[in-house]
Design a protein around this motif. Structure first.
Motif, PDB file in Angstrom:
ATOM      1  N   VAL A 121     -61.832 -36.104  35.331  1.00 52.38           N
ATOM      2  CA  VAL A 121     -60.723 -35.605  36.155  1.00 52.38           C
ATOM      3  C   VAL A 121     -60.878 -36.197  37.545  1.00 52.38           C
ATOM      4  CG1 VAL A 121     -59.479 -33.618  37.044  1.00 52.38           C
ATOM      5  CG2 VAL A 121     -60.634 -33.463  34.821  1.00 52.38           C
TER       6      VAL A 121
ATOM      7  N   SER B 272     -60.388 -33.520  41.314  1.00 47.16           N
ATOM      8  CA  SER B 272     -60.719 -32.290  40.577  1.00 47.16           C
ATOM      9  C   SER B 272     -60.845 -31.046  41.437  1.00 47.16           C
ATOM     10  CB  SER B 272     -62.047 -32.499  39.832  1.00 47.16           C
ATOM     11  OG  SER B 272     -63.092 -32.799  40.757  1.00 47.16           O
TER      12      SER B 272
ATOM     13  N   THR C  81     -59.013 -29.211  35.786  1.00 46.12           N
ATOM     14  CA  THR C  81     -60.453 -29.101  35.553  1.00 46.12           C
ATOM     15  C   THR C  81     -60.802 -27.748  34.947  1.00 46.12           C
ATOM     16  OG1 THR C  81     -60.842 -30.549  37.451  1.00 46.12           O
ATOM     17  CG2 THR C  81     -62.715 -29.295  36.634  1.00 46.12           C
TER      18      THR C  81
ATOM     19  N   GLY D 255     -66.025 -34.670  37.213  1.00 43.17           N
ATOM     20  CA  GLY D 255     -64.945 -34.445  38.161  1.00 43.17           C
ATOM     21  C   GLY D 255     -65.211 -35.255  39.416  1.00 43.17           C
TER      22      GLY D 255
ATOM     23  N   THR E 262     -65.394 -26.552  44.310  1.00 42.79           N
ATOM     24  CA  THR E 262     -66.176 -27.361  43.380  1.00 42.79           C
ATOM     25  C   THR E 262     -67.497 -26.688  43.051  1.00 42.79           C
ATOM     26  OG1 THR E 262     -65.165 -29.414  44.169  1.00 42.79           O
ATOM     27  CG2 THR E 262     -67.275 -29.605  43.040  1.00 42.79           C
TER      28      THR E 262
END
Length: 409
Positions: free
Chosen positions: A49, A52, A61, A74, A93
């Motif tokens: 991804v 992401s 994601t 990602g 994240t």
């Protein structure tokens, strides 16, 4: 340790700091909103991804991890905590990586310039060393102000401008006291090489470069599928969006999809599509004149029947993986925006648009929802978070665990 109380301070729709706990809770909410996983045998498919950490890329994601059980990589570009907090995408994240590990999903996140070949090399090496040298899916969701061409070193800058003539539209702003105002703004038309520059940044060039780079390393699995996320939008915003410089870039993205689809069909039995998503409050969309007003009015018309980004990306993953039939329009695009563009819905939004003023806007648009959505982009206005309590801002980037360092057979 760097704990402190973080209050929402903004310049327009841009917030100066992000709230780590709010970002984590928001990611938890998104994960829990995903329906039960699709039953798969063995390990999940390997996915990449690109983009992401925010907007539809984040939704892709989380939906991929929770619904399909993807593993993989990602890629995003976020700022670490320092004098100010980290960016919201940094904290999102970290939260996504925590959930992925908790649910046994082998996902690695890389922070850097997705346009550069150094990142492509890093991803390719990781795919070869950890994921058996095969990639099943690539989701491309990149919105950026500029791009450096890896071949020439030329720097291109994207602009949000109409084509042909100036564009005057209503737009929604909030004053220093948080009160809504409907104003008219005029945007000058594209000039010089504005269109070409925007296409170079936001078109399909980098997407195609990723596919070529990975194909040259023999990393595309049989049946490899890639989707680039796009938007068409309402006739009310067409002059600045679909018919403007960004629209030229989206047209190039769709032409690239057709080229890639033919190529992948011949080489790996795969395919490429664009996915046309529907309106949502994102960090990118709030920068476009008129989009904030349109989205608030759309919510006023539809209420909770609006499909959020996670819901849309669950549908996309279901189609890409074959859980549901792939439903394409005449131009080969997956359309996740049909509920938004129903004529009755657009007529109702247009009627509200025509009468929207600073005096009437609170009656026509769902401004509480819109304001909360903007705050949530940065981890604020999230239920269950104590914003009066100090919070640790120095959250580290997720480091691969011992499980992540195994070489797959």
């Amino acid at each position: 340790m760097s704990e402190r109380v973080i209050a929402p301070k903004s310049r327009g729709f841009l917030f100066l700091d992000s709230h780590p706990d709010g970002c984590r809770q928001l990611v938890d909410e998104m994960w829990q909103a995903v329906p039960a996983p699709v039953t798969t045998e063995g390990e999940g498919p390997v996915a990449l991804v690109i983009g992401s950490s925010a907007g539809y890329g984040l939704a892709a994601t989380i939906a991929g991890l929770a619904r399909v059980g993807i593993r993989g990589i990602g890629v995003c570009f976020e700022k670490a905590p320092g004098r100010r907090t980290g960016t919201a995408g940094w904290y999102r994240t970290a939260a996504t990586a925590r959930l992925a590990q908790q649910y046994g999903r082998d996902m690695v996140f890389l922070n850097g310039d997705a346009f550069g070949d150094a990142m492509k090399e890093q991803v390719a090496d990781l795919l070869a060393e950890r994921f058996g040298g095969r990639l099943d899916f690539l989701i491309y969701s990149v919105a950026a102000p500029r791009r450096t061409d890896p071949d020439t070193g030329d720097v291109y800058a994207s602009v949000l401008k109409p084509v042909g003539s100036p564009y005057t539209t209503k737009t929604l702003v909030f004053d220093e006291h948080g009160l809504p105002e409907v104003k008219e703004v005029t945007t000058a038309p594209a000039e010089g090489d504005d269109i070409e520059q925007t296409v170079a940044v936001m078109g399909g060039a980098d997407w195609e470069r990723w596919i070529t780079f990975l194909a040259d390393r023999s990393l595309l699995a049989g049946g490899f599928t890639t989707a680039a996320l796009s938007y068409i939008g309402s006739p009310l915003t067409a002059a600045i969006y679909r018919q403007g410089t960004i629209g030229a870039a989206k047209a190039h993205l769709e032409a690239t999809a057709r080229t890639l689809d033919e190529r992948l069909g011949k080489t790996v039995g795969g395919r490429a599509v664009t996915s046309v998503n529907a309106a949502a409050v994102t960090q990118s969309s709030t920068a476009i004149p008129g989009i904030a007003l349109y989205t608030g009015l759309l919510r006023g018309v539809l209420g909770d029947t609006m499909v959020n980004p996670v819901g849309q990306l669950v549908e996309l993953w279901d189609q890409l993986t074959g859980a549901r039939p792939l439903d394409l329009d005449d131009e080969g695009r997956v359309r996740l925006d049909t509920w938004e563009l129903v004529p009755a819905v657009q007529d109702a939004v247009a009627a509200r648009w025509s009468t929207a003023t600073s005096d009437t806007i609170t009656e026509l648009a769902d401004l509480d929802w819109f304001s909360d959505e903007v705050h949530r982009l940065y981890g604020f206005s999230v239920p269950g978070v104590d914003y009066t309590a100090p919070v640790e801002t120095d959250v580290p980037w997720p480091v691969p665990t011992a499980l992540d360092t195994r070489v797959c057979d």
